[in-house]
Design a protein around this motif. Structure first.
Motif, mmCIF file in Angstrom:
data_model
loop_
_atom_site.group_PDB
_atom_site.id
_atom_site.type_symbol
_atom_site.label_atom_id
_atom_site.label_comp_id
_atom_site.label_asym_id
_atom_site.label_seq_id
_atom_site.Cartn_x
_atom_site.Cartn_y
_atom_site.Cartn_z
ATOM 1 N N ALA A 68 -3.332 -2.040 3.999
ATOM 2 C CA ALA A 68 -3.130 -1.535 2.639
ATOM 3 C C ALA A 68 -3.538 -0.065 2.552
ATOM 4 N N LEU A 93 0.541 -2.374 -6.009
ATOM 5 C CA LEU A 93 -0.003 -3.141 -4.885
ATOM 6 C C LEU A 93 -0.146 -4.631 -5.197
ATOM 7 N N GLY A 130 0.815 -1.207 0.000
ATOM 8 C CA GLY A 130 0.000 0.000 0.000
ATOM 9 C C GLY A 130 0.844 1.250 0.000
ATOM 10 N N MET A 161 -1.164 3.154 1.968
ATOM 11 C CA MET A 161 -1.388 4.145 0.913
ATOM 12 C C MET A 161 -1.312 5.559 1.470
ATOM 13 N N THR A 209 -9.247 -0.629 -3.447
ATOM 14 C CA THR A 209 -8.354 0.406 -3.974
ATOM 15 C C THR A 209 -8.618 0.664 -5.454
ATOM 16 N N PRO A 232 -8.409 -6.103 -0.783
ATOM 17 C CA PRO A 232 -7.623 -4.859 -0.904
ATOM 18 C C PRO A 232 -7.567 -4.331 -2.336
#
Length: 245
Positions: free
Chosen positions: A203, A23, A13, A207, A51, A47
């Motif tokens: 994650a 990722l 992330g 980010m 995202t 995840p």
């Protein structure tokens, strides 16, 4: 196991937050050190989905992009159903070797692709082909990178359109991967959706940290180190699977 998964997705992330990609590639590469590619792919679903949706719907005009890229999306779906490659969990050696090769190619592409040729004039017939190969490699490796990412970048889209187009392709591929994993279970390898949901939080935190790092470290320097690492790691995976290491 939980600590390992949390650490992997936090790192992945962070890299995505810093340079906007990586990722799935980082997660699959690190997870397959200790677990099978099939099991790693199941952890990636939640995840990646969240995202990718974030990336897709961050701006408007999603329907406009769907109308333009439906041949690419259809190709991804077809490729995920009828893949020409050995698929995840059904020939583990080939899956790990393919994954390593994909990571190495991704790294080389990131290091050396400067000015992409403009393929927009050939989009009509290239889109279904690129989509098919992307879908076939998704169910073979758990990662959609080659050739979808370079292809979309070769269309010379505006920045926001490119980001959303990548999100659209990634979202479609992740859905196809989730359907494939559900329909083709591997004996004695559970589909751990609970762990996949647990992986979502690190994650997202990663980010957020990555966006902070982006303003402190020169992006080009970070990208160079990242892609060099993918080349080395992917090459090691291939050589290891071939019994050369």
């Amino acid at each position: 196991m939980i600590g390992f998964v949390i650490g992997v997705f936090a790192i992945a992330g962070m890299i995505k937050g810093t340079i906007g990609l990586g990722l799935p590639a980082v997660s699959m590469g690190l997870l397959t050190i200790f677990i099978s590619p099939f099991q790693a792919a199941t952890l990636l679903i939640v995840p990646s989905m969240v995202t990718n949706f974030w990336q897709l719907f961050a701006e408007g005009q999603v329907l406009k992009l769907v109308r333009r890229f439906w041949p690419l999306l259809l190709g991804i779906v077809v490729g995920s159903i009828w893949s020409i490659f050995p698929t995840l969990g059904h020939g583990e050696f080939q899956s790990e070797a393919l994954l390593g090769g994909m990571l190495a190619l991704y790294g080389l592409y990131g290091l050396f692709a400067k000015n992409m040729p403009n393929l927009a004039a050939h989009e009509k017939w290239l889109s279904p082909i690129m989509g098919y190969l992307g879908g076939a490699l998704t169910v073979a490796t758990g990662v959609v990178v080659i050739p979808v990412v370079p292809y979309l970048q070769s269309l010379h889209l505006k920045r926001d359109d490119l980001v959303q187009s990548l999100g659209l392709a990634f979202t479609t591929s992740t859905i196809c991967l989730a359907v494939f994993l559900h329909q083709h279970p591997v004996e004695n390898i559970p589909m751990d959706y609970k762990m996949s949901f647990i992986a979502l939080l690190p994650a997202l935190v990663g980010m957020w940290v990555g966006t902070k790092i982006r303003y402190r470290i020169p992006e080009q320097k970070f990208r160079k180190v990242f892609f060099c690492g993918l080349v080395i790691f992917g090459g090691y995976m291939v050589l290891h699977q071939l019994g050369l290491l």
